[in-house]
Design an enzyme around this catalytic site. Structure first.
Site, PDB file in Angstrom:
ATOM      1  N   CYS A 380       0.834  -1.196   0.000  1.00  0.00           N
ATOM      2  CA  CYS A 380       0.000   0.000   0.000  1.00  0.00           C
ATOM      3  C   CYS A 380       0.879   1.260   0.000  1.00  0.00           C
ATOM      4  O   CYS A 380       1.491   1.597  -0.995  1.00  0.00           O
ATOM      5  CB  CYS A 380      -0.961  -0.037   1.190  1.00  0.00           C
ATOM      6  SG  CYS A 380      -2.306   1.159   1.092  1.00  0.00           S
ATOM      7  N   HIS A 515      -3.615  -5.212   0.299  1.00  0.00           N
ATOM      8  CA  HIS A 515      -3.114  -5.748   1.572  1.00  0.00           C
ATOM      9  C   HIS A 515      -3.199  -7.276   1.558  1.00  0.00           C
ATOM     10  O   HIS A 515      -4.165  -7.860   2.070  1.00  0.00           O
ATOM     11  CB  HIS A 515      -3.927  -5.182   2.741  1.00  0.00           C
ATOM     12  CG  HIS A 515      -3.647  -3.745   3.022  1.00  0.00           C
ATOM     13  ND1 HIS A 515      -2.676  -3.329   3.908  1.00  0.00           N
ATOM     14  CD2 HIS A 515      -4.190  -2.617   2.505  1.00  0.00           C
ATOM     15  CE1 HIS A 515      -2.645  -2.006   3.941  1.00  0.00           C
ATOM     16  NE2 HIS A 515      -3.554  -1.549   3.093  1.00  0.00           N
ATOM     17  N   GLU A 517      -1.742  -9.403   3.328  1.00  0.00           N
ATOM     18  CA  GLU A 517      -1.688 -10.017   4.657  1.00  0.00           C
ATOM     19  C   GLU A 517      -3.084 -10.380   5.178  1.00  0.00           C
ATOM     20  O   GLU A 517      -3.229 -11.266   6.024  1.00  0.00           O
ATOM     21  CB  GLU A 517      -0.985  -9.092   5.654  1.00  0.00           C
ATOM     22  CG  GLU A 517      -1.721  -7.822   6.028  1.00  0.00           C
ATOM     23  CD  GLU A 517      -1.459  -6.643   5.110  1.00  0.00           C
ATOM     24  OE1 GLU A 517      -1.683  -5.493   5.530  1.00  0.00           O
ATOM     25  OE2 GLU A 517      -1.046  -6.874   3.958  1.00  0.00           O
TER      26      GLU A 517
END
Length: 543
Positions: A380, A515, A517
């Protein structure tokens, strides 16, 4: 009909109700049951989207674009079931809905009160959409006794009476502190916590007791006697060496058996925990170590990067290595040479963030990684800073910057004013509200065939990832950046929004606008994190 498990907390905050809920959900799932987990947050914010990371920690984003509590990340990682905006609600959201109905006249002139209107809204939320599930686990945020939590406790008290017999139980997570001078665990805080819970009409069926040591039989007996629970329902929740050991530890302590017994259910099959055992074996017996530097803005509050930490751990599990994290505040690099801080690491990760503070330090971290051939993962904001670094130091655009930091002659990164969500056009302006106005949730991206990132995704050319950002890389600079080696290897399907950049001649340098994750699981590590850790292993000469 679904059965309901209400999880409350007492004595102190941050005991790990979310983790306990996720672990219990995983155990029930391992027995073949369909499980849903939901979170009730008593704060007055509509959602955590505008809350400081230092106060709230990570904002976990779901596929459908909800900004939610980080506990939903635990739920997803432990059960593999994607959470939705229907799995988290706050007092603020409930009040907003009630007041909207009141203004419309839906209550026909009635006086709006906490009981029954707020409590009914909470009950409606808890009971909605659960037909396909065997168990619904509902975590109540905060601790018993908090003023803001009272409507939620009242709502779940009422549900205990309104649901059929054997269809609702209460689990109370508490702390047994060890007093070295006395040489014993103290049960009095738990007794008082349960007394407070019982004073509002809730009798816990199970006590889940956090402790750093074995609970002596006499203390179990005392807790059972004074808290009015069976001695077998006093469950030891002892500290473990990693969070993925919690399901096995809870099973060994008898939690899932006690839950089924409380519902009057005979266990039909033992839980299938082989995959959890494999994960823990890999965590406890790594074949090597790699060190990853996280150059961030909120390093003083590790919960701000909860999913990131876990995704790196998953990358280590996939590669059978231990991932050591070196936390570096990005502001340090604005006045210090990055080399002494980064020369020993095997990879550099620059995570998301907002605002100008520490931005120049992140740019210098990206420059170090590019020039020294150190694996770099920009997420990001970390991707945006890598693009600005390339523009300044490779293309020669010395005034390259982001409009997030103020007016600039060379806006390499700018505010997104419109984008497509499905078939609908979303629009934003500089003067708009902050809350709920970002590009949120799952969006598709098209990958360049033959690119490194396409290889990382197993040759895929179409992916879907979760986003949370308000600014984007300016495609007007795309050709000039690509001429100097920074390739735009992933774009939105309409080609308007840059999603991924990479250097082809670098060992591993990838920046992503999304993102990843948020979608990593211990059983299914995200391919970007698995590949990043593998590159760090090469850097460390483990392979």
């Amino acid at each position: 009909m679904a059965r309901y498990i209400f999880i409350t907390g007492g004595v102190v905050s941050s005991l790990g109700k979310g983790l306990a809920s996720a672990a219990l959900g995983a155990l029930l799932q391992a027995r073949g049951y369909k499980v849903r987990l939901r979170k009730l947050d008593p704060y007055l914010n509509l959602d955590p989207g505008t809350m400081s990371p230092y106060q709230h920690g990570e904002v976990f984003v779901t596929d459908d674009g909800a900004e939610t509590d980080l506990d939903l990340g635990h739920y997803e990682r432990f059960t593999g079931r994607p959470a939705t905006k229907a799995d988290n609600i706050t007092t603020g959201r409930i009040y907003q809905d009630i007041l909207t109905k009141e203004r419309r006249g839906d209550y026909l002139g009635a006086t709006i009160q906490v009981v029954p209107h707020v409590t009914n809204a909470i009950k409606d939320f808890v009971l909605s959409g659960n037909d396909e599930y065997d168990f619904v686990l509902v975590e109540i945020g905060g601790t018993v006794g908090d003023i803001e939590g009272l409507p939620f406790f009242e709502a779940i008290r009422q549900l205990g009476n309104e649901l059929p017999r054997h269809h609702a139980i209460y689990i109370h997570l508490t702390l047994l502190p060890y007093i070295p001078s006395a040489g014993e665990l103290k049960t009095k805080p738990t007794q008082h916590s349960v007394k407070e819970l019982r004073s509002i009409g809730i009798q816990p069926d199970i006590l889940l007791c956090r402790t750093d040591r074995e609970i002596p039989k006499e203390e179990r007996r005392k807790l059972g006697l004074f808290c009015n629970v069976r001695e077998s329902a006093v469950i030891e929740a002892r500290d473990v060496d990693n969070i993925y050991a919690v399901p096995e530890a809870y099973h060994a302590a008898g939690l899932d058996d006690e839950v089924l017994a409380a519902f009057g259910i005979e266990p039909r099959i033992p839980p299938a925990l082989a995959s959890w055992h494999t994960i823990n074996e890999r965590v406890r017996n790594p074949e090597g170590d790699v060190t990853i530097a996280i150059v961030g803005k909120y390093t003083g509050m590790k919960d701000a990067y909860k999913s990131l930490i876990e995704a790196l751990s998953h990358g280590g599990i996939a590669n059978k290595v231990r991932v050591k994290l070196d936390w570096i505040e990005s502001e340090v690099f604005e006045n210090e040479d990055p080399a002494p801080f980064l020369e020993h690491v095997n990879g550099i990760l620059v995570p998301g963030g907002f605002g100008q503070r520490g931005a120049e330090g992140k740019i210098r971290a990206a420059q170090f990684a590019r020039e020294r051939d150190v694996p770099y993962f920009g997420i990001c904001f970390g991707m945006q800073m890598a693009v600005i670094e390339a523009a300044r130091n490779l293309v020669g655009i010395t005034e390259a910057n982001s409009t997030e930091f103020g007016p600039t002659k060379e806006p390499l990164v700018g505010l997104m004013t419109e984008w497509l969500r499905g078939n609908e056009l979303e629009k934003r302006s500089q003067s708009g509200d902050l809350g709920g106005t970002m590009r949120l949730g799952a969006y598709p991206a098209t990958l360049k065939r033959g690119s490194r990132v396409s290889e990382v995704y197993g040759g895929a050319t179409e992916i879907s990832e979760r986003h949370r950002h308000r600014y984007e890389v300016n495609t007007a600079y795309k050709d000039r950046l690509e001429q100097h080696g920074l390739k735009f290897s992933g774009l939105s399907p309409d080609g308007v929004l840059p999603e991924i950049v990479e250097y082809e001649d670098h060992p591993w340098f990838i920046g992503v606008q999304f993102h990843p994750e948020l979608k990593s699981r211990p059983f299914e590590p995200h391919p970007l994190f698995a590949s990043f850790i593998q590159a760090a292993m090469v850097q460390s000469r483990l392979v």
